[in-house]
Design a protein around this motif. Sequence first.
Motif, PDB file in Angstrom:
ATOM      1  N   PHE A 107       9.825  61.585  -5.368  1.00 46.34           N
ATOM      2  CA  PHE A 107      10.760  62.711  -5.218  1.00 46.34           C
ATOM      3  C   PHE A 107      10.231  63.743  -4.231  1.00 46.34           C
ATOM      4  O   PHE A 107      10.997  64.301  -3.439  1.00 46.34           O
ATOM      5  CB  PHE A 107      11.015  63.373  -6.572  1.00 46.34           C
ATOM      6  CG  PHE A 107      11.807  62.517  -7.510  1.00 46.34           C
ATOM      7  CD1 PHE A 107      12.838  61.706  -7.049  1.00 46.34           C
ATOM      8  CD2 PHE A 107      11.535  62.502  -8.869  1.00 46.34           C
ATOM      9  CE1 PHE A 107      13.575  60.911  -7.908  1.00 46.34           C
ATOM     10  CE2 PHE A 107      12.263  61.707  -9.738  1.00 46.34           C
ATOM     11  CZ  PHE A 107      13.281  60.911  -9.253  1.00 46.34           C
ATOM     12  N   LEU A 110      10.562  62.556  -0.597  1.00 49.68           N
ATOM     13  CA  LEU A 110      11.955  62.664  -0.156  1.00 49.68           C
ATOM     14  C   LEU A 110      12.315  64.108   0.166  1.00 49.68           C
ATOM     15  O   LEU A 110      12.822  64.409   1.259  1.00 49.68           O
ATOM     16  CB  LEU A 110      12.880  62.156  -1.266  1.00 49.68           C
ATOM     17  CG  LEU A 110      13.374  60.726  -1.156  1.00 49.68           C
ATOM     18  CD1 LEU A 110      14.217  60.384  -2.378  1.00 49.68           C
ATOM     19  CD2 LEU A 110      14.173  60.518   0.120  1.00 49.68           C
ATOM     20  N   SER A 111      12.061  65.009  -0.760  1.00 48.58           N
ATOM     21  CA  SER A 111      12.505  66.375  -0.490  1.00 48.58           C
ATOM     22  C   SER A 111      11.595  67.064   0.513  1.00 48.58           C
ATOM     23  O   SER A 111      12.060  67.901   1.286  1.00 48.58           O
ATOM     24  CB  SER A 111      12.646  67.196  -1.779  1.00 48.58           C
ATOM     25  OG  SER A 111      11.487  67.119  -2.537  1.00 48.58           O
ATOM     26  N   ALA A 114      13.111  66.097   3.722  1.00 44.13           N
ATOM     27  CA  ALA A 114      14.347  66.838   3.990  1.00 44.13           C
ATOM     28  C   ALA A 114      14.027  68.261   4.447  1.00 44.13           C
ATOM     29  O   ALA A 114      14.580  68.747   5.433  1.00 44.13           O
ATOM     30  CB  ALA A 114      15.221  66.848   2.743  1.00 44.13           C
ATOM     31  N   PHE A 115      13.102  68.927   3.736  1.00 47.75           N
ATOM     32  CA  PHE A 115      12.775  70.309   4.094  1.00 47.75           C
ATOM     33  C   PHE A 115      12.078  70.391   5.448  1.00 47.75           C
ATOM     34  O   PHE A 115      12.229  71.358   6.183  1.00 47.75           O
ATOM     35  CB  PHE A 115      11.880  70.937   3.024  1.00 47.75           C
ATOM     36  CG  PHE A 115      12.634  71.374   1.804  1.00 47.75           C
ATOM     37  CD1 PHE A 115      13.783  72.143   1.911  1.00 47.75           C
ATOM     38  CD2 PHE A 115      12.194  71.025   0.536  1.00 47.75           C
ATOM     39  CE1 PHE A 115      14.477  72.546   0.781  1.00 47.75           C
ATOM     40  CE2 PHE A 115      12.883  71.425  -0.593  1.00 47.75           C
ATOM     41  CZ  PHE A 115      14.026  72.187  -0.464  1.00 47.75           C
ATOM     42  N   ALA A 116      11.305  69.362   5.776  1.00 49.51           N
ATOM     43  CA  ALA A 116      10.544  69.426   7.023  1.00 49.51           C
ATOM     44  C   ALA A 116      11.397  69.082   8.228  1.00 49.51           C
ATOM     45  O   ALA A 116      11.264  69.697   9.284  1.00 49.51           O
ATOM     46  CB  ALA A 116       9.341  68.480   6.945  1.00 49.51           C
ATOM     47  N   LYS A 117      12.294  68.115   8.085  1.00 45.28           N
ATOM     48  CA  LYS A 117      12.894  67.558   9.278  1.00 45.28           C
ATOM     49  C   LYS A 117      14.415  67.549   9.330  1.00 45.28           C
ATOM     50  O   LYS A 117      14.979  67.234  10.373  1.00 45.28           O
ATOM     51  CB  LYS A 117      12.391  66.113   9.456  1.00 45.28           C
ATOM     52  CG  LYS A 117      10.919  66.024   9.820  1.00 45.28           C
ATOM     53  CD  LYS A 117      10.650  66.632  11.176  1.00 45.28           C
ATOM     54  CE  LYS A 117       9.157  66.773  11.436  1.00 45.28           C
ATOM     55  NZ  LYS A 117       8.891  67.504  12.677  1.00 45.28           N
ATOM     56  N   ARG A 176       5.941  68.562   2.623  1.00 42.93           N
ATOM     57  CA  ARG A 176       6.637  69.211   3.726  1.00 42.93           C
ATOM     58  C   ARG A 176       5.647  69.647   4.804  1.00 42.93           C
ATOM     59  O   ARG A 176       5.834  69.374   5.985  1.00 42.93           O
ATOM     60  CB  ARG A 176       7.418  70.423   3.247  1.00 42.93           C
ATOM     61  CG  ARG A 176       8.114  71.152   4.390  1.00 42.93           C
ATOM     62  CD  ARG A 176       8.564  72.544   3.998  1.00 42.93           C
ATOM     63  NE  ARG A 176       9.124  73.244   5.147  1.00 42.93           N
ATOM     64  CZ  ARG A 176       8.422  74.036   5.941  1.00 42.93           C
ATOM     65  NH1 ARG A 176       7.136  74.216   5.713  1.00 42.93           N
ATOM     66  NH2 ARG A 176       8.992  74.636   6.963  1.00 42.93           N
ATOM     67  N   PHE A 199      18.479  57.346   5.289  1.00 37.06           N
ATOM     68  CA  PHE A 199      17.570  56.726   4.329  1.00 37.06           C
ATOM     69  C   PHE A 199      16.782  55.594   4.981  1.00 37.06           C
ATOM     70  O   PHE A 199      15.615  55.387   4.684  1.00 37.06           O
ATOM     71  CB  PHE A 199      18.332  56.201   3.115  1.00 37.06           C
ATOM     72  CG  PHE A 199      17.415  55.786   2.008  1.00 37.06           C
ATOM     73  CD1 PHE A 199      16.663  56.727   1.322  1.00 37.06           C
ATOM     74  CD2 PHE A 199      17.272  54.445   1.675  1.00 37.06           C
ATOM     75  CE1 PHE A 199      15.790  56.346   0.323  1.00 37.06           C
ATOM     76  CE2 PHE A 199      16.388  54.061   0.680  1.00 37.06           C
ATOM     77  CZ  PHE A 199      15.659  55.017   0.001  1.00 37.06           C
TER      78      PHE A 199
END
Lengths: 294, 320
Positions: A107, A110-111, A114-117, A176, A199
């Motif tokens: 998890f 994944l997040s 998302a937060f980084a890129k 991140r 994904f």
Amino acid sequence: MATLEQTIRTVPRRRRRSSAAGRQLTAGPFTYIVLILVTVISVFPLYYTMVIGSHTNSEMAKSPPPFSVNTSLFDNMREALKQQPLFRDILNSIFVSGMITLGTVAFCTLSGFAFAKLRFRGNKILFGLTLGTTLIPPQLGVIPLYMYMAKLGWIHHLQAVILPNLVSAFGVFFMRQYLVNAMPTELLEAGWVDGASTFRIFRTIVLPIARPAMAVLAMLTFLFAWNDFFWPLLVLNSHNATVQVGLAGLGQGYIPQQNIIMAGTMLCTFPLLVVFVVLGKQIVGGIMQGAVKG
Amino acid sequence: MTAVREAHAGVLAGTVGHPRKRRPRYALIGSKAAYLYVAPFFVVFAIFGLYPLLYTGWISLHDVSLLNINKMTWVGFHNYTSLWTNHFFLNALTNTITIGIISAVPQLLMALGIAHLLNYRMKGSIAFRIAMLMPYATSVVATTLIFGELYSRDFGFVNWFLHFFGVEPINWVNAPKWQSQLAVASIVIWRWTGYNALIYLAGMQAIPHELYEAAAIDGANRWQQFRKITIPSLRPTILFTVVVSTIGSMQMFAEPYLFGSGTNGGGNGQYQTLTLYLYQQGWQYNHLGFAAAVAWTMLVVCLVLVIINAMLTNARGRRG
């Protein structure tokens, strides 16, 4: 995708700041003496555990007390196992910590990605919220959480320990920070131009690059889950315990026998410590990285 | 607990390390999938973190027994008013603060010194770091059991060591307040000093070396460099460790629980902490409603202490 993976390898890693190294002052004898002293203090209680755990109680009562390791270790361990099924507790803990580690690493990667890129509305706010959650001491919510678990009939079951620990704000932050620097954005864009789904990009481009950080996060998470005590104590009992709950039960037996408690402590602690020392370099690096990378 | 420490290490220390902080460059793929990726964290946190925290407040206004959790009787603020006249609660509150001080202050000062030494170039630096981190890897339960043996009255190592200085055997588990609190604090100090040293070391390595060179040219000796460059540059990191130690001591449980083998924290409650008191009220006396009031009061106390400590650290840093 093959071309992409080749690109990954050829993209130069950003060099870490070389800090003060190279021009650092060299340590004098005083530094070594103090550091050796600190090392001795750090290790001595663990060594003394072995001393107590390998003697009989009457041997420990002598003056001066013994300082070497003796032969009664296995007898004491056997006795400890008779009082508390520590092997079952260890297996329980391997399962619980393993599940928590799997969930957290998956998890958080994944997040963290998302937060980084990924550009999406609320990215910064949500990331700030994630960090903010660490300010709340988790122990203060244990009463309703316990009532939850009771209503679900999960008290004394391992899932009561696993589920609340499946994510960690630290993990999100850690992944991140790593991906912001280590993952070249151009590579992601190339994948996107190729028409890969987010994904798919995550699986084929991000995961290989994230692997070192995931390994460090896995080690830290496992250690944390293995050592967790307060919440497992509330929801488990000595009939189906994690290793810390079982060990505490052994320590609080009706007739506390120090050599047996220490032999049990060794059983529950030393295997993990050996792994820790073997992977020590990575763990030290991970903790220091978590502290500075911004 | 651990996770909290580490998360903050990053957040606050991060502000010191990299003056040339790069803004993250997002990929063009602005996609709805991102929400899916960050969802697990927020879902799990909402269910197991936020909701319980808020619901604790609601429970604290009721009488609830551990034996019958479905029956909640409204009592208003009764749990809170009885708290502030409760001798045991006030005792636990002061104990938490004093143990917090005598464990955090020496711990952080020593960690600062150790980090400074580790920052020299030397042989075996990795080995030193790993050895110093071993207490951190040892669980709090194991640590407390081990220290329980070291502090045992009759055959414990500590009393044996002290007898060389003419000290009579001390019954640490049930000694006068300051002695037994010192013993409990030493457990915390042993476990966390090395970890904090590494956090400080990470901060120190991020200080630009040019600063020291310039100071050396100006004729500053090492001690002056340490005071005038190292300490001020580390201020965010120090602030972070102070805040985290504060939160950590508010949550101290296993050490007093296992050291005195019971929820009383010593025969006279010499080292009963707030979390220990919460556990005793909720899970031994079955007063979940009252325990919830303790929890919410702890949240407030924790916030107040964090703010006070943060302000103190900042003020000291400026003067120093």
